[in-house]
Write a protein that holds these residues in place. Structure first.
Motif, PDB file in Angstrom:
ATOM      1  N   ARG A 156      -5.088  10.505  -4.289  1.00  0.00           N
ATOM      2  CA  ARG A 156      -4.933   9.098  -3.937  1.00  0.00           C
ATOM      3  C   ARG A 156      -5.397   8.175  -5.060  1.00  0.00           C
ATOM      4  N   ILE A 203     -11.581   4.194  -5.559  1.00  0.00           N
ATOM      5  CA  ILE A 203     -11.579   5.472  -4.847  1.00  0.00           C
ATOM      6  C   ILE A 203     -12.321   6.545  -5.629  1.00  0.00           C
ATOM      7  N   THR A 224      -7.298   5.143   5.781  1.00  0.00           N
ATOM      8  CA  THR A 224      -7.990   3.872   5.541  1.00  0.00           C
ATOM      9  C   THR A 224      -9.276   3.781   6.354  1.00  0.00           C
ATOM     10  N   TRP A 239      -7.327   1.896  -4.103  1.00  0.00           N
ATOM     11  CA  TRP A 239      -6.691   1.157  -3.000  1.00  0.00           C
ATOM     12  C   TRP A 239      -6.500  -0.301  -3.412  1.00  0.00           C
ATOM     13  N   THR A 263     -11.812   5.977   4.693  1.00  0.00           N
ATOM     14  CA  THR A 263     -12.250   5.372   3.433  1.00  0.00           C
ATOM     15  C   THR A 263     -13.308   4.300   3.671  1.00  0.00           C
ATOM     16  N   ALA A 296       0.845  -1.187   0.000  1.00  0.00           N
ATOM     17  CA  ALA A 296       0.000   0.000   0.000  1.00  0.00           C
ATOM     18  C   ALA A 296       0.884   1.242   0.000  1.00  0.00           C
TER      19      ALA A 296
END
Length: 974
Positions: free
Chosen positions: A497, A465, A615, A500, A618, A201
């Motif tokens: 970003r 995302i 995270t 993920w 999210t 990640a």
């Protein structure tokens, strides 16, 4: 007549020792808290607050259970403990449930390191068992280490990410994300660690400066360029790269559509380069003489084709990879499994083609970008726009896997870094390497094994995302951030970003609950399949994924919703460990009855902007459309005295276990708040020694207050109106400090809390108030109203001060509370008492103004006394007699105090106030003039009293007590 008058004095008495002896005393206090069930008592005490919705929940970000705690853990956990204790003492229902992150690569790496195991040599279940045993061991060790720091919480019932209930909830969340169409599987480039053989990640990436080859490469065009004035001329594109190993995967070059490109004629060849980049390129490549022949916009060059930089061959007219791909399509059984992207669709045109993109950067390189969609984020997106395959010819270990006979035999099976010099040699032999040098630049590294990572395209599962990006930004903006700049930082990260990557190629963790139909190969993540798996995991833990076949984990009679197939395979990847902790708010706050969702506070280091903060937000927004916390508080990293990162190689690591042996936990707690923790916090033996010095001054203040209350209890408290004026002023000052400290605690300004406490103890109290009261406390009759007035103020000050300092100085406040409570009726622990509140009845602005003026005169008197000491007139203030010559206003003010009060404030053997006009022209050497007052210091004419040590003319006048002053005789005979 000589007599020992010491026994007639009210000297301090207390069991609260001057030396803290923290190393031995702290464990006894911990045992006391455990014996009385302190945490459980506090929570029970706050049940009414819970019913009244006076709740404050701090959700613990779980540390990895893979080693002993370090200084960063201390900083984090102590800050959390301060918040929780303050809120509990304020009357909030504020349970603290600690947790541990037990899965993932951090644990696996330590297992490999400590036991020398090869995870590939044992079965998945054996490996999982070993990892769990290791994690369990460090959960226990860290638990004891955190308790040793006086951190209060439900240590008997922490949350652990390997608990079956936690794992089941995590799988439920993955199912919900699947239902909301937020998960997808795709081959795209992600951070890949060849050392750990897994995807990483973004939060698992660190950047280090490393040397890399910087090269300019010529890519000969397939056909000569036709120029009207010069006919057909051979030419080459020029690219720049610092990763030669990515050149085998080159599929195109990209130009900026509106930028100006020119054909430059040189003695080394004819080169096409962006005009904005030619000057730098020509200097580096050593091209002093050149001529511009033709110019175009980038979009006009899209029809050109070039030879592959590594295996293209102008002599045989072979372009390179297009032919290779054709060979692969002739023998699909050999290549389909290795390169499935080559068979997904038919490609038009050639692979080595020229494309354009607005993403081309004209500030570096040549303005012509080498595109390898399998090895770069931007390359990937440009490739998608231009129908390019996602080609990545590296295996999990970072070795090339190109087939024999395709021109890449010379690097097949080579580690990518080892292939660099071989590729450079091939370019040099072909005459295409125009320039080579070494540069130092920032490059991504694995946070665990510390090796360089690569961008590598592999099939992975992603959380989309883009579908929730706007909601994420809104969620971040709805949170209150401390410091305030955290909001902008988090929002900016969310704007950039990428999707993920949830897949990890390991086994110690929670599996991605995906099944694949053996008939149609479609992935299945349905409500029914997830529900059945959740049931099994709750019963037996997530090991069932590796213990049972797919059919047993699916509902009875389950068939593929796509093709009706009946046979299935399980996904081999586990979920990113950041997802494990990122759903803790669902798995803990929503599942534990004593907690609630959303919580009030997240508190972690600044690295968690990329990690747990992001995270958690999210998953919260993706599932529940709202943030999981109302506030976020961040702290910096722990560094050495010179601001360097802690490193064993530098020898600057400060081990908390060693500090505990030398200083005790209280010094670590005080160190935590001794500087602004929102920035990096420095630690070293020298810094800890300074903190220990500060601690001793605070402890001595506690001790002095306790020592002078040995014969006092609440039945002796005097009403406020009966207190002496200086004692009323002390209570006014105390109320102001309570208000100030409460505000600082509430705003998480713990460094300010420390400074305020320190200043209050050492300046307001020790340097002034406590110092001037020694005479009254020691020499006046024990039960005199004057002494009881001072003791009443002392009682209120100590009672408040211990509670004010308890969240930080937990051991010392508790120890002093026990000594304080020997003859008092109060809770058995300082933490069962309420945090003090300001007392409006004590606050008097007129009194404050009056004493501010008197204290300014005291400062002038002290300077005059110090001057007299330096000149040898006196050895201490008690040998001095002070005359204050004051103008009309100040004379009236000073005369509003009795001579005895002024004598007490100035700590001298006499004070006289005279009008300023009475001062003769001849100035006494020690006099000073300031703001209408002249201070005159002279040696007292009296003899020293053997009991109070002050000098009075009355000493020797009473034959029965020839060595005592009138005050002391009165005390002894009354």
């Amino acid at each position: 007549m000589l007599t020992d008058y010491k026994k007639t004095l009210n000297l301090p008495k207390t069991e609260f020792a001057m030396r803290g002896n923290l190393v031995k005393r702290e464990p006894k206090l911990i045992a006391f808290w455990q014996e009385i069930g302190l945490y459980e008592k506090i929570i029970q005490l706050r049940e009414n607050a819970r019913k009244e919705h006076k709740i404050f929940i701090l959700h613990d970000g779980p540390p990895y259970a893979n080693g002993d705690i370090h200084a960063g853990h201390v900083l984090n956990k102590v800050l959390k403990d301060i918040v929780v204790k303050f809120r509990l003492m304020q009357g909030f229902y504020s349970p603290y449930v600690p947790g541990w992150d037990t899965h993932g690569l951090p644990t696996e790496q330590e297992v490999i390191k400590k036991f020398g195991l090869d995870r590939k040599a044992v079965s998945p279940l054996q490996w999982r068992r070993k990892c769990k045993d290791f994690a369990e061991m460090y959960v226990e060790r860290q638990r004891e280490q955190f308790i040793r720091l006086a951190c209060l919480g439900d240590w008997k019932n922490p949350y652990l990410t390997y608990d079956p209930a936690y794992e089941a909830r995590e799988i439920e969340i993955l199912g919900t994300l699947g239902e909301k169409n937020l998960l997808y599987r795709k081959k795209k480039p992600i951070y890949w660690c060849a050392g750990c053989e897994t995807a990483l990640a973004e939060a698992e990436i660190e950047y280090e400066d490393v040397p890399s080859p910087s090269i300019y490469v010529a890519l000969p065009l397939e056909l000569p360029l036709r120029l009207e004035a010069r006919g057909s001329v051979p030419a080459s594109f020029v690219i720049w790269t610092t990763t030669p190993w990515t050149l085998p995967a080159n599929l195109a070059v990209a130009l900026h559509p509106s930028a100006s490109y020119s054909l430059y004629h040189t003695e080394k060849g004819n080169f096409i380069v962006a005009d904005a980049r030619w000057q730098e390129f020509s200097e580096k490549a050593g091209i002093p003489i050149w001529e511009k022949w033709m110019s175009w916009n980038g979009s006009h060059l899209k029809t050109l084709r070039y030879f592959h930089p590594v295996v293209g061959n102008p002599q045989s007219k072979r372009l390179g990879l297009p032919e290779i791909f054709q060979e692969m399509k002739k023998y699909p059984e050999l290549f389909r499994e290795k390169y499935p992207e080559l068979f997904e669709k038919e490609y038009t045109g050639t692979i080595q083609q020229v494309i354009t993109s607005e993403m081309v950067d004209l500030s570096t390189g040549t303005g012509i970008v080498h595109i390898a969609p399998g090895h770069g984020e931007e390359d990937y997106h440009i490739g998608l726009e231009n129908n390019l395959p996602v080609f990545s010819p590296l295996d999990d270990e970072g070795k090339f896997t190109l087939p024999a006979g395709t021109g890449f035999d010379f690097i097949d099976g080579k580690f990518y870094e080892d292939a660099n010099p071989l590729i450079l040699d091939r370019l040099r032999e072909a005459g295409n390497l125009l320039h080579q040098e070494e540069i130092i630049h920032s490059y991504p590294h694995c946070w665990r094994c510390k090796k360089a990572v690569i961008f590598r395209a592999t099939p992975q599962w992603f959380l989309d995302i883009d579908k929730i990006r706007d909601a994420l930004i809104q969620g971040a903006e709805a949170i209150q951030w401390h410091p305030a700049w955290g909001k902008e930082r988090q929002v900016n990260m969310l704007k950039e970003r990428p999707d993920w990557c949830l897949s990890r190629q390991r086994v110690w963790g929670v599996p991605l609950p995906v099944f694949y139909c053996q008939s149609c190969r479609m992935p299945i993540l349905s409500t029914a399949s997830v529900a059945r798996l959740v049931e099994r995991v709750r019963q037996r833990g997530v090991d069932v994924w590796w213990q049972e076949p797919a059919k047993e984990l699916l509902p009875a009679g389950f068939i593929c919703p796509h093709c009706g197939g009946e046979n299935f395979e399980k996904e081999k990847d586990i979920v990113d460990v950041w997802f494990d902790s990122g759903v803790s708010h669902f798995a803990v706050l929503q599942q534990r009855q004593e907690l609630r969702w959303p919580c009030e506070l997240y508190l972690e280091g600044t690295d968690q902007y990329r990690g747990w903060f992001q995270t958690s937000l999210t998953t919260a927004v993706a599932v529940a459309d709202t943030p999981q916390t109302r506030q976020v508080l961040t702290h910096g990293f722990v560094v050495d005295e010179e601001g360097r990162k802690m490193s064993k190689s530098l020898g600057n690591v400060v081990d908390p276990q060693e500090v505990l042996k030398s200083f005790g936990a209280e010094i670590l707690r005080l160190w935590t708040v001794s500087s602004d923790f929102t920035s990096d916090v420095k630690i070293s033996p020298e810094i800890l020694s300074k903190v220990a010095d500060g601690y001793r001054k605070i402890r001595n203040t506690f001790r002095f207050l306790l020592g002078n209350l040995y014969d006092f209890d609440t039945s002796l408290l005097l009403p406020y109106e009966e207190l002496r004026e200086v004692d009323r002023w002390a209570l006014h000052s105390l109320s102001h400090r309570i208000r100030q400290l409460t505000e600082q605690y509430e705003n998480y300004q713990f460094d300010a809390v420390f400074r305020t406490l320190y200043q209050y103890c050492t300046v307001d109290l020790s340097s002034f108030y406590l110092d001037i009261l020694k005479d009254r406390l020691y020499t006046f009759p024990a039960d005199s109203s004057a002494r009881r007035s001072a003791q009443t103020a002392f009682y209120h000050i100590l009672n408040a001060l211990l509670r004010l300092s308890a969240p930080i100085l937990s051991f010392t406040a508790e120890e002093a509370w026990q000594a304080f409570g020997a003859n008092q009726e109060r809770p058995s622990s300082v933490f069962l008492a309420n945090f003090p509140t300001p007392q409006p009845d004590w606050e008097d602005s007129r009194l404050e103004s009056r004493w501010n003026t008197l204290l300014s005169h005291r400062s002038r008197v002290n300077r005059a006394l110090e001057q007299a000491k330096n000149q040898g007139w006196i050895r201490s203030p008690m040998e001095a007699f002070i005359t204050l010559y004051a103008d009309e206003n100040q004379e009236a003010f000073l005369r509003s105090f009795s001579p005895q009060e002024l004598e007490e404030v100035f700590n001298t053997s006499g004070v006289r106030v005279e009008p300023l006009k009475a001062l003769q022209e001849e100035m006494i050497e020690s006099e000073t003039r300031e703001e209408g007052v002249v201070v005159s210091v002279e040696r007292s004419a009296g003899e020293k009293c053997a009991r109070c040590w002050k000098r009075y003319r009355s000493v020797g006048l009473n034959p029965a007590y020839p060595d005592l002053c009138h005050r002391c005789i009165s005390c002894l005979t009354t």
